[in-house]
Design an enzyme around this catalytic site. Structure first.
Site, PDB file in Angstrom:
ATOM      1  N   GLY A 137     -17.921 -33.033  17.683  1.00  0.00           N
ATOM      2  CA  GLY A 137     -17.690 -32.126  18.622  1.00  0.00           C
ATOM      3  C   GLY A 137     -16.954 -30.604  18.336  1.00  0.00           C
ATOM      4  CD  GLU A 250     -14.783 -27.186   1.141  1.00  0.00           C
ATOM      5  OE1 GLU A 250     -15.885 -27.667   1.698  1.00  0.00           O
ATOM      6  OE2 GLU A 250     -13.551 -27.344   1.515  1.00  0.00           O
TER       7      GLU A 250
END
Length: 390
Positions: A137, A250
């Site tokens: 979610g 990243e």
């Protein structure tokens, strides 16, 4: 060797030792990954043996200090390995996640005991790791995680679920992003080290994806997983700051792979168009083909120069979050554009999975989603443009 951009501009960020490194990595990729990657795609996972082999050759966690099993290298070493993997279309091995994401969290925020326990095993390929951020979610909204760590006698109990977890099937060690204070947003975020086999920790179903079919992506479930105080990475409440500090690398890692994938797709397509004929002449001799490839060459060259500059900045400790977001946004958008246009130039064959361009098209689409969706990248960049408020 990749010594220049698509248009021939020399790359200046590497030293002679990187050329030697690239040659060894290329041999490894071509001999020990490329011939087997299609089978791994059918199996949905990369075998553990290839992780151990990469570790044996010294290709994992190269930026770690030697005392923890690394090579004392900077990010350029990781970039070379990512480029060589992209060159053969090896989207399955999640090496970059282990080397450039998980290991730095432990190195920068772990205790000495945590470092000595885990880092040498990550570098050797003895264990496989993952980081569990996304939830069913929450997606890119890390401050809204619902997975919770509750105080109990002797430590914490973790409850919740994570999804889209790279290396999730194989992972022996997972950095789990949790909240210790529901409703506190980013102030309640913490990171815990959770090990395979802990009671209550279960891998969910492996996820079937459009691309990256050899990459083991899974759901993870935490049902009252008990961890001790020694499983906490950094400090309670400090997790969000740690995440923000490490996300620049990243995103740069994603950008490195994206540009290398663009270069590979372009090279393959030029070769295909030079051989394939239609209406009595090579596809490459049609003006539309040349103009399409010329446009892509110009864009890929610009992206390569920018990403190389970002690598330089990062190695010097100067890459900021906004610049990393720009790199991730522009290169991943370009990666899909290049794959799509190159697929079109292959005609019907481009839609066949036996052709590398079809796999590149399917694998590249997710780059615009993970590492923070490109909508989030635009938000980060947009916020940096705000002037003083009146």
């Amino acid at each position: 060797m990749i010594a220049s951009t698509a248009s021939g501009i020399p790359r200046t960020i590497f030293e002679p030792e990187h050329a030697t490194m690239r040659a060894a990595m290329r041999r490894f990729c071509e001999r020990e990954i490329a011939p087997f990657h299609a089978a791994w795609e059918d199996q949905g996972v990369v075998p553990r043996a290839i992780w151990r082999r990469a570790g044996e050759l010294g290709f994992l966690c190269m930026t770690l200090p030697a005392e923890y099993g690394g090579a004392d290298a900077d990010f350029r070493a990781s970039a070379v390995f990512s480029e060589e993997l992209a060159r053969i279309g090896a989207s399955g091995p999640g090496f970059a996640l282990q080397s450039d994401i998980v290991a730095p969290y432990i190195l920068h925020y772990g205790t000495e005991e945590q470092k000595r326990r885990w880092l040498p095993r990550l570098a050797s390929g003895e264990i496989v790791s993952a980081i569990a951020m996304s939830e069913p979610g929450t997606g890119s909204d890390l401050a809204a995680v619902a997975t919770r760590a509750r105080r109990v006698d002797g430590g914490y109990a973790i409850d919740g679920a994570k999804t889209f977890i790279t290396n999730g099937v194989l992972a022996d060690l997972v950095i789990v992003v949790v909240t210790t204070e529901p409703g506190a947003g980013s102030r309640g975020i913490a990171l815990f080290l959770v090990e395979r086999g802990m009671p209550g920790f279960a891998g969910g179903r492996p996820l079937k994806k459009v691309g990256l079919k050899a990459q083991d992506t899974a759901e993870l479930v935490f049902d009252g997983v008990r961890v001790g105080e020694d499983a906490l990475l950094g400090e309670i409440g400090g997790g969000f700051k740690m995440l923000m500090s490490e996300l620049a690398q990243e995103r740069l890692s994603i950008a490195v792979t994206a540009v290398a994938a663009c270069e590979t797709a372009l090279e393959q397509t030029i070769a295909y168009c030079a051989e394939r004929e239609a209406f009595g002449k090579r596809i490459l001799d049609f003006q539309n083909t040349r103009f399409t490839l010329a446009t892509l060459t110009a864009k890929v060259t610009m992206a390569r120069v920018f990403v190389d500059r970002c690598i330089e900045l990062h190695c010097g400790g100067e890459l900021d979050a906004t610049t990393a977001a720009i790199a991730k946004l522009e290169t991943t958008e370009l990666q899909f554009e290049v794959a799509d246009d190159c697929m079109q130039l292959h005609g019907g064959y481009g839609y066949m999975l036996e052709y590398p361009i079809a796999r590149a098209w399917a694998d590249g689409r997710v780059q615009r989603i993970y590492g923070g969706s490109n909508e989030i990248m635009r938000e980060i960049i947009g916020r940096s443009l705000e002037g003083p408020r009146r």
